[in-house]
Design a protein around this motif. Structure first.
Motif, PDB file in Angstrom:
ATOM      1  N   LYS A  71      49.179 -39.249  41.081  1.00 40.36           N
ATOM      2  CA  LYS A  71      47.882 -39.394  41.747  1.00 40.36           C
ATOM      3  C   LYS A  71      47.038 -40.459  41.043  1.00 40.36           C
ATOM      4  O   LYS A  71      47.166 -40.679  39.841  1.00 40.36           O
ATOM      5  N   TRP A 130      50.970 -29.284  37.954  1.00 39.51           N
ATOM      6  CA  TRP A 130      50.736 -29.217  39.401  1.00 39.51           C
ATOM      7  C   TRP A 130      51.735 -28.261  40.050  1.00 39.51           C
ATOM      8  O   TRP A 130      51.376 -27.429  40.871  1.00 39.51           O
ATOM      9  N   ARG A 190      50.972 -25.128  42.532  1.00 40.33           N
ATOM     10  CA  ARG A 190      51.412 -25.104  43.938  1.00 40.33           C
ATOM     11  C   ARG A 190      52.205 -23.820  44.203  1.00 40.33           C
ATOM     12  O   ARG A 190      52.046 -23.170  45.237  1.00 40.33           O
ATOM     13  N   ALA A 209      38.398 -28.810  50.277  1.00 39.86           N
ATOM     14  CA  ALA A 209      39.508 -29.367  51.067  1.00 39.86           C
ATOM     15  C   ALA A 209      39.698 -28.572  52.354  1.00 39.86           C
ATOM     16  O   ALA A 209      40.175 -29.106  53.351  1.00 39.86           O
ATOM     17  N   THR A 211      37.584 -31.383  56.214  1.00 44.27           N
ATOM     18  CA  THR A 211      38.538 -32.117  57.048  1.00 44.27           C
ATOM     19  C   THR A 211      38.733 -31.460  58.413  1.00 44.27           C
ATOM     20  O   THR A 211      38.813 -32.142  59.443  1.00 44.27           O
ATOM     21  N   THR A 232      45.781 -40.453  50.871  1.00 50.36           N
ATOM     22  CA  THR A 232      46.147 -40.272  49.465  1.00 50.36           C
ATOM     23  C   THR A 232      46.111 -41.601  48.730  1.00 50.36           C
ATOM     24  O   THR A 232      46.426 -42.637  49.310  1.00 50.36           O
ATOM     25  N   ARG A 286      53.614 -33.420  47.736  1.00 52.14           N
ATOM     26  CA  ARG A 286      52.175 -33.241  47.571  1.00 52.14           C
ATOM     27  C   ARG A 286      51.433 -33.341  48.894  1.00 52.14           C
ATOM     28  O   ARG A 286      50.268 -33.746  48.952  1.00 52.14           O
ATOM     29  N   CYS A 343      49.627 -31.671  52.302  1.00 49.10           N
ATOM     30  CA  CYS A 343      48.518 -30.717  52.345  1.00 49.10           C
ATOM     31  C   CYS A 343      49.032 -29.285  52.432  1.00 49.10           C
ATOM     32  O   CYS A 343      49.775 -28.943  53.358  1.00 49.10           O
TER      33      CYS A 343
HETATM   34  C1  HEM Z   1      42.555 -31.290  59.346  1.00 45.57           C
HETATM   35  C2  HEM Z   1      42.524 -30.719  58.178  1.00 45.57           C
HETATM   36  C3  HEM Z   1      43.088 -31.289  56.911  1.00 45.57           C
HETATM   37  C4  HEM Z   1      43.475 -32.572  56.604  1.00 45.57           C
HETATM   38  C5  HEM Z   1      43.445 -33.799  57.503  1.00 45.57           C
HETATM   39  C6  HEM Z   1      43.955 -32.558  55.239  1.00 45.57           C
HETATM   40  C7  HEM Z   1      44.464 -33.666  54.576  1.00 45.57           C
HETATM   41  C8  HEM Z   1      44.999 -33.623  53.310  1.00 45.57           C
HETATM   42  C9  HEM Z   1      45.578 -34.759  52.628  1.00 45.57           C
HETATM   43  C10 HEM Z   1      45.685 -36.161  53.188  1.00 45.57           C
HETATM   44  C11 HEM Z   1      45.992 -34.346  51.410  1.00 45.57           C
HETATM   45  C12 HEM Z   1      46.610 -35.189  50.305  1.00 45.57           C
HETATM   46  C13 HEM Z   1      45.465 -35.577  49.390  1.00 45.57           C
HETATM   47  C14 HEM Z   1      45.875 -36.429  48.234  1.00 45.57           C
HETATM   48  O1  HEM Z   1      47.036 -36.757  48.070  1.00 45.57           O
HETATM   49  O2  HEM Z   1      44.975 -36.785  47.434  1.00 45.57           O
HETATM   50  C15 HEM Z   1      45.677 -32.928  51.294  1.00 45.57           C
HETATM   51  C16 HEM Z   1      45.936 -32.158  50.197  1.00 45.57           C
HETATM   52  C17 HEM Z   1      45.454 -30.886  50.048  1.00 45.57           C
HETATM   53  N1  HEM Z   1      44.820 -30.121  50.992  1.00 45.57           N
HETATM   54 FE1  HEM Z   1      44.424 -30.652  52.899  1.00 45.57          FE
HETATM   55  N2  HEM Z   1      43.821 -31.289  54.740  1.00 45.57           N
HETATM   56  C18 HEM Z   1      43.308 -30.480  55.727  1.00 45.57           C
HETATM   57  C19 HEM Z   1      43.037 -29.134  55.638  1.00 45.57           C
HETATM   58  C20 HEM Z   1      43.177 -28.375  54.501  1.00 45.57           C
HETATM   59  C21 HEM Z   1      42.903 -26.967  54.392  1.00 45.57           C
HETATM   60  C22 HEM Z   1      42.460 -26.073  55.544  1.00 45.57           C
HETATM   61  C23 HEM Z   1      43.106 -26.627  53.085  1.00 45.57           C
HETATM   62  C24 HEM Z   1      42.965 -25.307  52.380  1.00 45.57           C
HETATM   63  C25 HEM Z   1      42.912 -24.181  52.895  1.00 45.57           C
HETATM   64  C26 HEM Z   1      43.546 -27.809  52.380  1.00 45.57           C
HETATM   65  C27 HEM Z   1      43.843 -27.868  51.037  1.00 45.57           C
HETATM   66  C28 HEM Z   1      44.476 -28.923  50.427  1.00 45.57           C
HETATM   67  C29 HEM Z   1      44.924 -28.904  49.034  1.00 45.57           C
HETATM   68  C30 HEM Z   1      44.729 -27.781  48.038  1.00 45.57           C
HETATM   69  C31 HEM Z   1      45.559 -30.125  48.806  1.00 45.57           C
HETATM   70  C32 HEM Z   1      46.245 -30.571  47.507  1.00 45.57           C
HETATM   71  C33 HEM Z   1      47.720 -30.227  47.635  1.00 45.57           C
HETATM   72  C34 HEM Z   1      48.548 -30.584  46.420  1.00 45.57           C
HETATM   73  O3  HEM Z   1      48.272 -31.576  45.748  1.00 45.57           O
HETATM   74  O4  HEM Z   1      49.509 -29.850  46.187  1.00 45.57           O
HETATM   75  N3  HEM Z   1      43.571 -28.843  53.268  1.00 45.57           N
HETATM   76  N4  HEM Z   1      45.078 -32.519  52.468  1.00 45.57           N
END
Ligand code: HEM
Length: 534
Positions: free
Chosen positions: A94, A118, A122, A287, A291, A367, A457, A459
């Protein structure tokens, strides 16, 4: 200057300035877009990529203010960053620019952690997002949606315009509060001055990110950074109280909430566990609501603008749930919670295509990665060039990638949910890591659609987000008619009817809607709407 003019000299780029690299170029392209104040950086980068002849990797030098950056506009290259490789088993590291969000998500956030640290986080939280568990959250999602519908009814009565994004943010925050902590934050309380202290502090903290690029270091705006720091600490201390309270409860009811999963197996709540838990809870709260609300605000706008899509959606909902459920909250609730409810949700193919197409055109997040200096991280472009990306911030620009005419053809910029209907292999799936070809049953390469990013990684909350979106659309789309006000408002003819233009969409009166930057990509005016009952 060796670095500026030697190290990345072979990269496709616009002409850099001797001192300011491409900072001046970014400024010039921003000025060219000054009819869209606050325009999201993705659109500036898109113009720069076009001006450079559409290379799949564009070198943008933001030193000395920030880092050298590679803007990725090809899904084939994006996939090389997000997939697991021998060099990086959990995908490319990252980007350090994520530190800009530290007051919002904490130092220990799953978003920023790397390698084994990480991986163990996860693993810890995966059970909270398993499909079977997510279906148990349906009653909560529906209860919160009922409050939202009540708020819409009030707005129907008074006819006032309102920012739809804000209204949905309160709804998705209430949902994620319940899912993450088992707490009712009551963010949808009609009187914002009577909302809890936490919601007010949190809201103020998020506001400090409005209109800011995440790529600039804190010292570019020291006063604002101090304000952020103070508000971040306030949010932490309020969360600490809630976490202590939950920890003292004998039997937490929500065994798979992020909070319960964080505390599982720990009798003692020591400082380290407390900080760790605060940071993960903060991360999921942020997060998990922001979004999803952006997705829904854009989806309702696109449906307002595209009468055929609206018709097809209503027809699907009528067929699946019965036409009478369109006017009855209770009936639809019974269908969704009754036997076969999950199958009905899974059969919402057109609704899912609407969600998918909305996320293609308006991805709320993306990302950024970084190839450490000396790591010899090499990607191969579709043009056959090999580029060593060491020392650069690598930005997978979903806005450009997902509008690539080479993949989506002449209609790449148009809203056409139908394009996904022939796509048989798991309509929302982002799991087939590393594959950028078109496999059987797909119309487009899986890697060309990446709003949740891909690979290890990706979402963790994507299934929750799409369940929420399907449920909310099911309750709203047949009962309410939204009308855009101000920017992106639709033009009417002398009889007051909307005017159809090519591609089957209604014409706008003057200027198109666009996204601005507020950590994520948000509709510039909060998606100002009026609403009526159908
Ligand atoms: C339309 C809805 C959503 C979009 C477009 C979205 C988009 C993303 C994207 C692009 C990433 C990668 C971020 C990165 O690499 O820096 C991400 C990671 C993540 N998202 Fe989402 N997200 C959404 C909804 C959610 C929801 C509902 C949750 C939690 C309940 C969530 C929790 C997370 C978490 C914790 C990560 C980090 C995962 C990791 O690194 O293992 N997101 N999301």
């Amino acid at each position: 200057w060796h670095r500026r003019f030697k190290q990345y000299a072979n990269f496709p780029q616009l002409r850099p300035s001797f001192i300011w690299g491409h900072m001046k170029t970014i400024r010039e392209f921003t000025v060219k877009n000054n009819d869209r104040p606050g325009l999201h950086i993705d659109w500036i980068l898109r113009d720069m990529v076009k001006a450079a002849g559409n290379p799949s990797v564009l070198f943008v030098d933001t030193r000395p203010a920030s880092y050298a950056m590679a803007v990725i506009s090809s899904h084939e290259v994006a996939e090389q960053l997000s997939r697991a490789t021998k060099q990086y088993p959990w995908s490319a590291p990252k980007s350090p620019t994520i530190a800009e969000l530290v007051n919002l998500v904490g130092h220990q956030s799953i978003l920023s952690k790397q390698r084994e640290e990480w991986k163990s986080l996860r693993k810890q939280y995966n059970p909270g997002f398993a499909p079977r568990h997510l279906m148990t959250l349906l009653p909560c999602i529906i209860d919160k949606t009922e409050i939202f519908l009540g708020r819409l009814d009030k707005l129907c009565e008074n006819g006032e315009s309102f920012p739809l994004t804000d209204l949905i943010i309160s709804l998705t925050f209430d949902i994620i509060g319940a899912v993450t902590m088992g707490i009712d934050f009551d963010a949808q309380h009609p009187n914002s001055s009577r909302q809890g202290e936490f919601i007010r502090a949190y809201d103020q903290l998020v506001q400090t990110f409005q209109g800011r690029s995440n790529a600039l270091p804190w010292w570019c705006y020291p006063r604002l950074s101090l304000k952020r720091f103070i508000l971040g600490k306030k949010v932490d201390s309020l969360l600490e109280l809630m976490i202590r309270q939950k920890h003292s409860e004998e039997q937490p009811q929500e065994k798979r909430s992020v909070l319960s999963l964080s505390l599982q197996g720990h009798d003692e709540l020591d400082e380290q566990l407390l900080t760790q838990t605060i940071d993960q809870v903060k991360t999921f709260l942020f997060a998990g609501h922001d979004t999803t609300s952006i997705l829904l605000a854009w989806a309702f706008y696109f449906l307002h603008r595209h009468p055929e899509a609206q018709k097809a959606l209503v027809s699907e909902l009528d067929t699946l749930f019965g036409p009478e459920s369109g006017a009855s909250f209770e009936l639809l609730k019974q269908k969704l919670l009754g036997p076969g409810g999950d199958e009905l949700l899974n059969n919402m193919t057109y609704t899912t295509a609407v969600i998918k197409e909305t996320l293609r055109l308006c991805p709320p997040a993306g990302t950024a990665r970084m190839a450490p200096p000396g790591s010899n991280f090499v990607v191969r472009t579709p043009e056959g060039q090999e580029l060593c990306l060491d020392g650069m911030i690598l930005y997978n620009c979903a806005t450009i990638i997902q509008r690539d005419p080479q993949v989506f053809g002449d209609t790449a910029d148009e809203f056409m949910p139908e394009r996904w209907l022939g796509d048989k292999s798991g309509i929302m799936s982002t799991s087939n890591d590393g594959d950028s070809s078109i496999e059987e049953g797909r119309r487009f390469p899986a890697s060309a659609w990446r709003p949740f990013e891909r690979g290890p990684r990706n979402c963790i909350g994507q299934d929750l987000a799409t369940i929420e979106a399907r449920v909310i659309i099911a309750f709203v789309a047949r009962t309410y008619d939204f009308t855009k006000v101000g920017l992106g408002e639709l033009k009417r003819d002398e009889k007051g009817a909307f005017i159809i233009e090519q591609a089957g969409k209604y014409r706008v009166k003057s200027k198109e809607m666009y996204n601005t930057q507020q950590v994520t990509a948000k509709p510039v005016d909060g998606m100002l709407m009026t609403v009526k009952r159908k």
